[in-house]
Design a protein around this motif. Sequence first.
Motif, PDB file in Angstrom:
ATOM      1  N   LYS A 259       8.805  -4.174   3.863  1.00 37.55           N
ATOM      2  CA  LYS A 259       8.947  -5.460   3.166  1.00 37.55           C
ATOM      3  C   LYS A 259       7.889  -6.447   3.626  1.00 37.55           C
ATOM      4  O   LYS A 259       7.348  -7.213   2.822  1.00 37.55           O
ATOM      5  N   GLU A 260       7.571  -6.445   4.906  1.00 35.75           N
ATOM      6  CA  GLU A 260       6.522  -7.325   5.427  1.00 35.75           C
ATOM      7  C   GLU A 260       5.170  -6.948   4.826  1.00 35.75           C
ATOM      8  O   GLU A 260       4.395  -7.810   4.423  1.00 35.75           O
ATOM      9  N   MET A 261       4.888  -5.659   4.745  1.00 33.61           N
ATOM     10  CA  MET A 261       3.622  -5.187   4.171  1.00 33.61           C
ATOM     11  C   MET A 261       3.542  -5.486   2.672  1.00 33.61           C
ATOM     12  O   MET A 261       2.464  -5.767   2.141  1.00 33.61           O
TER      13      MET A 261
ATOM     14  N   ASP B 285       1.846  -8.662   1.175  1.00 34.53           N
ATOM     15  CA  ASP B 285       0.395  -8.712   0.984  1.00 34.53           C
ATOM     16  C   ASP B 285      -0.065  -8.037  -0.302  1.00 34.53           C
ATOM     17  O   ASP B 285      -1.238  -8.096  -0.646  1.00 34.53           O
ATOM     18  N   GLU B 286       0.847  -7.381  -0.993  1.00 33.54           N
ATOM     19  CA  GLU B 286       0.502  -6.664  -2.222  1.00 33.54           C
ATOM     20  C   GLU B 286       0.613  -7.601  -3.421  1.00 33.54           C
ATOM     21  O   GLU B 286       1.454  -8.489  -3.455  1.00 33.54           O
ATOM     22  N   GLU B 287      -0.241  -7.371  -4.395  1.00 31.93           N
ATOM     23  CA  GLU B 287      -0.221  -8.174  -5.616  1.00 31.93           C
ATOM     24  C   GLU B 287       0.643  -7.511  -6.679  1.00 31.93           C
ATOM     25  O   GLU B 287       0.873  -6.311  -6.655  1.00 31.93           O
ATOM     26  N   GLY B 288       1.099  -8.318  -7.609  1.00 29.93           N
ATOM     27  CA  GLY B 288       1.837  -7.793  -8.748  1.00 29.93           C
ATOM     28  C   GLY B 288       3.221  -7.305  -8.385  1.00 29.93           C
ATOM     29  O   GLY B 288       3.853  -7.766  -7.444  1.00 29.93           O
TER      30      GLY B 288
ATOM     31  N   GLY C 207       2.307   4.739   0.262  1.00 32.50           N
ATOM     32  CA  GLY C 207       1.468   3.599  -0.088  1.00 32.50           C
ATOM     33  C   GLY C 207       2.155   2.736  -1.123  1.00 32.50           C
ATOM     34  O   GLY C 207       3.329   2.943  -1.437  1.00 32.50           O
ATOM     35  N   PHE C 208       1.425   1.776  -1.651  1.00 27.09           N
ATOM     36  CA  PHE C 208       1.981   0.867  -2.648  1.00 27.09           C
ATOM     37  C   PHE C 208       1.320   1.093  -3.994  1.00 27.09           C
ATOM     38  O   PHE C 208       0.154   1.451  -4.073  1.00 27.09           O
ATOM     39  N   GLU C 209       2.103   0.872  -5.043  1.00 32.09           N
ATOM     40  CA  GLU C 209       1.607   1.096  -6.387  1.00 32.09           C
ATOM     41  C   GLU C 209       2.276   0.136  -7.355  1.00 32.09           C
ATOM     42  O   GLU C 209       3.474  -0.141  -7.243  1.00 32.09           O
ATOM     43  N   ASN C 210       1.500  -0.351  -8.311  1.00 33.93           N
ATOM     44  CA  ASN C 210       2.036  -1.249  -9.332  1.00 33.93           C
ATOM     45  C   ASN C 210       2.405  -0.508 -10.610  1.00 33.93           C
ATOM     46  O   ASN C 210       3.251  -0.951 -11.352  1.00 33.93           O
ATOM     47  N   GLU C 211       1.732   0.611 -10.863  1.00 35.09           N
ATOM     48  CA  GLU C 211       1.938   1.360 -12.099  1.00 35.09           C
ATOM     49  C   GLU C 211       2.823   2.582 -11.844  1.00 35.09           C
ATOM     50  O   GLU C 211       2.695   3.237 -10.813  1.00 35.09           O
TER      51      GLU C 211
END
Length: 118
Positions: free
Chosen positions: A14-16, A19-22, A43-47
Amino acid sequence: MSISITDSAGEQIKEMMKDEEGNARLRFGIKGGGCSGLSYALGFENEINEELDKVEEINGIPVVMNNQDIPIIEGTTIDFKQNMMGGGFSIDNPNAIVSCGCGSSFRAKDRAGTPGDC
């Protein structure tokens, strides 16, 4: 629930995510490589691809998993451990039949992968 995320891992994720957009989601799965044949992908992903992916909310975190990976990661626990050298995520997968010393590479009964550098 396919996987579980401990409280300490959840706090770190949640802390990381701040820093992510979208509309970032955590993506967890596997990929070929590592000295045992398979490696974890985190990792993080928006799509997302609604035909190929499943989204679950786990410990308050939206998690995306590829449908093909779910049988291999089913029952996995993601944890975050802090020590004097820093901190890092650890993954405990009951479906891994072989794990290498680096801790990020494994082999599953139904999927061996392609060994590479660890």
